[in-house]
Motif scaffolding. Structure first.
Motif, mmCIF file in Angstrom:
data_model
loop_
_atom_site.group_PDB
_atom_site.id
_atom_site.type_symbol
_atom_site.label_atom_id
_atom_site.label_comp_id
_atom_site.label_asym_id
_atom_site.label_seq_id
_atom_site.Cartn_x
_atom_site.Cartn_y
_atom_site.Cartn_z
ATOM 1 N N ALA A 323 0.857 -1.191 0.000
ATOM 2 C CA ALA A 323 0.000 0.000 0.000
ATOM 3 C C ALA A 323 0.881 1.224 0.000
ATOM 4 N N GLY A 324 0.511 2.217 -0.825
ATOM 5 C CA GLY A 324 1.306 3.445 -0.829
ATOM 6 C C GLY A 324 0.920 4.407 -1.941
ATOM 7 N N GLY A 325 1.591 5.542 -1.938
ATOM 8 C CA GLY A 325 1.334 6.600 -2.925
ATOM 9 C C GLY A 325 2.201 6.415 -4.152
ATOM 10 N N VAL A 326 1.677 6.837 -5.305
ATOM 11 C CA VAL A 326 2.414 6.638 -6.553
ATOM 12 C C VAL A 326 3.035 7.958 -7.011
ATOM 13 N N LYS A 327 4.340 7.953 -7.093
ATOM 14 C CA LYS A 327 5.056 9.145 -7.563
ATOM 15 C C LYS A 327 6.066 8.715 -8.603
ATOM 16 N N GLU A 328 6.632 9.723 -9.280
ATOM 17 C CA GLU A 328 7.669 9.406 -10.231
ATOM 18 C C GLU A 328 9.003 9.545 -9.523
ATOM 19 N N HIS A 329 9.830 8.506 -9.604
ATOM 20 C CA HIS A 329 11.162 8.590 -9.017
ATOM 21 C C HIS A 329 12.147 8.252 -10.119
ATOM 22 N N GLU A 330 13.027 9.190 -10.405
ATOM 23 C CA GLU A 330 13.971 9.058 -11.522
ATOM 24 C C GLU A 330 13.244 8.687 -12.815
ATOM 25 N N GLY A 331 12.102 9.312 -13.011
ATOM 26 C CA GLY A 331 11.350 9.101 -14.250
ATOM 27 C C GLY A 331 10.574 7.791 -14.313
ATOM 28 N N VAL A 332 10.526 7.053 -13.197
ATOM 29 C CA VAL A 332 9.824 5.757 -13.209
ATOM 30 C C VAL A 332 8.685 5.806 -12.186
ATOM 31 N N LEU A 333 7.493 5.336 -12.585
ATOM 32 C CA LEU A 333 6.375 5.276 -11.637
ATOM 33 C C LEU A 333 6.734 4.344 -10.493
ATOM 34 N N THR A 334 6.585 4.841 -9.271
ATOM 35 C CA THR A 334 7.062 4.075 -8.116
ATOM 36 C C THR A 334 6.038 4.147 -6.987
ATOM 37 N N ILE A 335 5.713 2.996 -6.417
ATOM 38 C CA ILE A 335 4.837 2.994 -5.239
ATOM 39 C C ILE A 335 5.710 3.250 -4.017
ATOM 40 N N ASN A 336 5.379 4.317 -3.313
ATOM 41 C CA ASN A 336 6.115 4.716 -2.126
ATOM 42 C C ASN A 336 5.454 4.028 -0.923
ATOM 43 N N LEU A 337 6.095 2.991 -0.400
ATOM 44 C CA LEU A 337 5.445 2.111 0.576
ATOM 45 C C LEU A 337 4.983 2.814 1.857
ATOM 46 N N GLU A 338 3.726 2.540 2.229
ATOM 47 C CA GLU A 338 3.230 2.925 3.552
ATOM 48 C C GLU A 338 3.085 1.670 4.406
ATOM 49 N N LYS A 339 2.625 0.610 3.737
ATOM 50 C CA LYS A 339 2.449 -0.662 4.443
ATOM 51 C C LYS A 339 2.843 -1.811 3.527
ATOM 52 N N LEU A 340 3.295 -2.889 4.150
ATOM 53 C CA LEU A 340 3.722 -4.073 3.406
ATOM 54 C C LEU A 340 3.193 -5.309 4.119
ATOM 55 N N TYR A 341 2.518 -6.175 3.349
ATOM 56 C CA TYR A 341 1.943 -7.387 3.935
ATOM 57 C C TYR A 341 2.443 -8.595 3.136
ATOM 58 N N PRO A 342 3.461 -9.281 3.660
ATOM 59 C CA PRO A 342 3.909 -10.498 2.976
ATOM 60 C C PRO A 342 2.871 -11.595 3.220
ATOM 61 N N VAL A 343 2.147 -11.969 2.174
ATOM 62 C CA VAL A 343 1.023 -12.895 2.351
ATOM 63 C C VAL A 343 1.491 -14.346 2.309
ATOM 64 N N LYS A 344 2.285 -14.674 1.279
ATOM 65 C CA LYS A 344 2.799 -16.055 1.151
ATOM 66 C C LYS A 344 4.272 -15.979 0.808
ATOM 67 N N LEU A 345 5.071 -16.639 1.620
ATOM 68 C CA LEU A 345 6.511 -16.574 1.389
ATOM 69 C C LEU A 345 6.982 -17.860 0.733
ATOM 70 N N VAL A 346 7.805 -17.718 -0.281
ATOM 71 C CA VAL A 346 8.364 -18.935 -0.901
ATOM 72 C C VAL A 346 9.493 -19.433 0.002
ATOM 73 N N PRO A 347 9.759 -20.742 -0.034
ATOM 74 C CA PRO A 347 10.861 -21.228 0.804
ATOM 75 C C PRO A 347 12.190 -20.641 0.326
ATOM 76 N N LYS A 348 13.028 -20.312 1.289
ATOM 77 C CA LYS A 348 14.354 -19.793 0.937
ATOM 78 C C LYS A 348 15.325 -20.970 1.022
ATOM 79 N N VAL A 349 15.845 -21.363 -0.117
ATOM 80 C CA VAL A 349 16.687 -22.564 -0.158
ATOM 81 C C VAL A 349 18.107 -22.184 -0.562
#
Ligand code: ATP
Length: 422
Positions: A323-349
């Motif tokens: 979740a976050g606001g969308v701004k341009e950063h270095e000319g690229v559309l970027t979501i500026n994070l307000e919240k992050l919800y890792p829903v499903k994590l892949v195994p780290k092997v």
């Protein structure tokens, strides 16, 4: 009759605050009629570039006898002319007056101003359609916020108590006893929140600019907000205190979107997969998010401090909601994070070399076979997969309080996960 008054764009980085003008007017207009509810502090789209600080606009509603309406309007115009930072090149005040009920089109306009970008022309068209009176100073961009504040539905709200300082003190440091703020926080958190940063041990209720605000206490219980204010030890003169009803901390700005529909200045919630390993530039941490419609860059910027560590722990394939606001950063559309919800994590092997089956020594890679460093035993290169712990939980993470947008709902408040459930 009901008279709605909206005001915006009266301040500059050097002074004033629209809430101060609102507070002065709330008191002075009370001689003409009865205020309907508290004054409203409405935060609009936090991503638009014209804002001074938190893109706040103010609305007041009074039940006024018809014979006083003109006088009341005159008073509003006078006060804005007197108090607004009109000489600042980026200050373009606007006032809106609307009599009677609030039309549905104005409600929709408010929601658009909260979540997207709108133009002065659109605001003028709306005002004509609903027969609202608008007063523009200079460019008059403030009419956008003024109209949006009047029309804002405010179904969900919190409170902010604002205390103001004497003009001659406005260049000095704010004099509020630090310990008393920590004590107040201990007693009233989370009914009042964002009072202090418990990790950095800093006070958050006092802003830093030259504006008239001495302090602001945010909360979900109006009684407790007032009580909390009473408990503070304040060592400079307070000239005015005003409780506002506000859309702060409601998450009202966030809208679910697919990647392909995301536009500049949007405020979005997106579900997708991490498509790249994170990378860092200038202390900001980035990764690429992908859904079935496309890819977009996501960032945890430097001011989000330790929050960036959660982003560093993501790996490609993880399913996340951001979740976050969308701004341009270095000319690229970027979501500026307000919240992050890792829903499903892949195994780290991680693939590791086995020990030597003959002597237990360390094996060394030699092309497609392994050779023991101690006894020289050779075997085909078969690596052992090791599942590493994932140091992230399937829960919502938020940026620290001093990096939080006014509209973002702190996780400590009830219902803060509502927007994440579809
Ligand atoms: P403060 O928080 O101290 O009141 P501010 O951050 O609100 O300051 P303003 O000076 O009010 O900053 O400037 C914001 C300007 O942007 C206003 O003119 C307002 O009308 C306009 N505005 C608000 N929302 C939008 C929007 N969604 N699209 C375009 N313009 C907007």
């Amino acid at each position: 009759m009901l008279l709605h008054i909206g005001i915006d764009d009266t301040d500059s980085p050097n002074g004033m605050c629209t809430t101060y003008i609102g507070a002065v007017l709330y008191r002075e207009l009370s001689k003409f009629g009865e205020p309907i509810d508290l004054p409203r502090l409405i935060r609009l789209n936090p991503n638009i570039p014209y804002k001074t600080r938190g893109n706040g606009a103010v609305a007041l509603t009074f039940d006024i006898l018809e014979e006083y309406v003109d006088e009341a309007k005159e008073l509003v115009i006078e006060k804005v002319r007197e108090l607004a930072e009109i000489n600042d090149e980026n200050t373009n005040p606007g006032i809106a007056f609307l009599e009677g009920d609030i039309p549905e089109v104005l409600r929709r306009f408010s929601i658009k101003a909260l979540r997207e970008h709108v133009t002065i022309k659109e605001a003028e068209e709306i005002s004509k359609k609903i027969k609202a009176e608008i007063i523009k100073f200079k460019l008059g961009r403030g009419i956008i916020g003024a109209l949006a504040a009047i029309g804002y539905p405010l179904d969900k709200y919190t409170y902010e108590l604002l205390a103001y300082r004497k003009p001659e003190n406005r260049k000095k440091e704010r004099n509020v006893d630090r310990e008393s703020v920590f004590k107040m926080d201990e007693r009233f958190y989370p009914f009042t929140y964002d009072n202090v940063d418990p990790y950095k041990r800093t006070v958050l209720i006092t802003p830093h600019g030259r504006d008239p605000v001495l302090l602001g206490i945010r909360g979900i219980d109006r009684g407790k907000v007032l009580q909390a204010f009473e408990e503070l030890i304040i060592k400079e003169e307070v000239t005015l205190v005003q409780l506002y009803k506000t859309n702060q901390s409601t998450d009202d700005h966030l809208v679910w979107k697919k990647v392909k529909d995301i536009r500049l200045y949007d405020n979005v919630i997106v579900r997708g997969k991490v498509a790249s390993k994170y990378w860092e530039k200038g202390r900001h941490v980035f990764f690429e998010l992908e859904d079935e419609t496309g890819k977009i860059r996501v960032a945890a910027f430097e001011p989000t401090k330790k929050f960036r560590n959660y982003v560093r722990k993501l790996i490609p394939g993880d399913e996340v909601i951001v979740a976050g606001g969308v701004k341009e950063h270095e000319g690229v559309l970027t979501i500026n994070l307000e919240k992050l919800y890792p829903v499903k994590l892949v195994p780290k092997v991680e693939y590791r070399k086995p020990k030597c089956p003959k002597c237990g020594g360390t094996m060394k890679s030699k092309g497609d076979y392994l050779k023991c460093k101690r006894c020289g035993y050779k075997m085909p290169k078969i690596l052992i997969p090791i599942k590493l712990p994932r140091d992230l939980k399937p829960k919502i993470y938020e940026v620290p309080p001093d990096a939080r947008k006014h509209l973002a709902r702190p996780l400590v408040l009830f219902g803060s996960e509502e927007k994440f459930v579809r």
